[in-house]
Design a protein around this motif. Structure first.
Motif, short mmCIF file in Angstrom:
data_model
loop_
_atom_site.label_atom_id
_atom_site.label_comp_id
_atom_site.label_asym_id
_atom_site.label_seq_id
_atom_site.Cartn_x
_atom_site.Cartn_y
_atom_site.Cartn_z
N THR A 24 -10.89 -2.28 0.77
CA THR A 24 -11.97 -1.35 0.48
C THR A 24 -11.45 0.08 0.49
O THR A 24 -12.15 0.99 0.05
N LEU A 25 -10.26 0.27 0.99
CA LEU A 25 -9.55 1.54 0.93
C LEU A 25 -8.28 1.32 0.11
O LEU A 25 -7.80 0.19 0.00
N PRO A 26 -7.73 2.38 -0.47
CA PRO A 26 -6.45 2.20 -1.17
C PRO A 26 -5.37 1.69 -0.20
O PRO A 26 -5.27 2.18 0.92
N LYS A 27 -4.62 0.70 -0.63
CA LYS A 27 -3.55 0.18 0.23
C LYS A 27 -2.49 1.25 0.46
O LYS A 27 -1.98 1.40 1.56
N CYS A 28 -2.17 1.99 -0.58
CA CYS A 28 -1.19 3.08 -0.47
C CYS A 28 -1.81 4.36 -1.01
O CYS A 28 -2.47 4.36 -2.05
N SER A 29 -1.59 5.44 -0.30
CA SER A 29 -2.02 6.75 -0.80
C SER A 29 -1.00 7.78 -0.35
O SER A 29 -0.40 7.66 0.71
N ALA A 30 -0.82 8.78 -1.18
CA ALA A 30 0.14 9.84 -0.87
C ALA A 30 -0.46 11.17 -1.29
O ALA A 30 -1.17 11.27 -2.29
N GLU A 31 -0.20 12.19 -0.47
CA GLU A 31 -0.63 13.56 -0.78
C GLU A 31 0.58 14.47 -0.60
O GLU A 31 1.40 14.25 0.29
N GLY A 32 0.65 15.48 -1.43
CA GLY A 32 1.76 16.40 -1.32
C GLY A 32 1.38 17.79 -1.81
O GLY A 32 0.40 17.96 -2.54
N GLU A 33 2.16 18.76 -1.38
CA GLU A 33 1.93 20.14 -1.79
C GLU A 33 3.27 20.83 -1.99
O GLU A 33 4.15 20.73 -1.15
#
Length: 133
Positions: A24-33
């Motif tokens: 129900t949530l993304p298995k993988c997620s990434a955030e970057g700046e």
């Protein structure tokens, strides 16, 4: 390095319900700046300009059952994978800090849940001011 900053995080989520894998949530997620920061005009302007990105793997999200006021795994459709990019500016001028964010500059359409879309291409402006004695 040379006033450039790279910042990020990666999340992996493994969900099991009744012995079965659900997502129900993304298995993988990434955030970057990636940002550039410098103090300009003889120390009067602390400026930060950059790009912030987010990537999510496929997921099913949660549906809402209003009669019982509960969320449940939403199985009929799969959403994603998705990504979006935001443009950010932060300017510290004296005792004021001005923020400008342009959301979703790549104009990607995606859903956070089956009924909650991400922000369209839009912008936000904010000002913080400190009053000191």
């Amino acid at each position: 390095v040379w006033h450039l900053t790279l910042d990020g995080n990666f999340n992996y989520v493994y969900e099991k319900t009744d012995g079965n894998e659900v997502y129900t949530l993304p298995k993988c997620s990434a955030e970057g700046e990636l940002s550039y920061q410098n103090i300009l005009f003889d120390g009067h302007l602390n400026l930060k300009v950059g790009l912030r990105g987010k990537v999510m793997s496929a997921f099913r999200g949660s549906g809402f059952y209003p009669q019982a006021l509960v969320y449940y795994p939403f199985d009929p459709a799969e959403f994603g994978p998705y990504g979006s990019t935001d443009f950010i500016v932060r300017a510290h001028i004296g005792q004021a800090v001005v923020y400008l964010t342009i959301f979703n500059i790549t104009q990607q359409d995606y859903l956070m849940t089956p009924v909650y879309p991400a922000l369209d291409n839009s912008f936000a402006i904010g000002i913080n001011w400190e009053f000191l004695n």
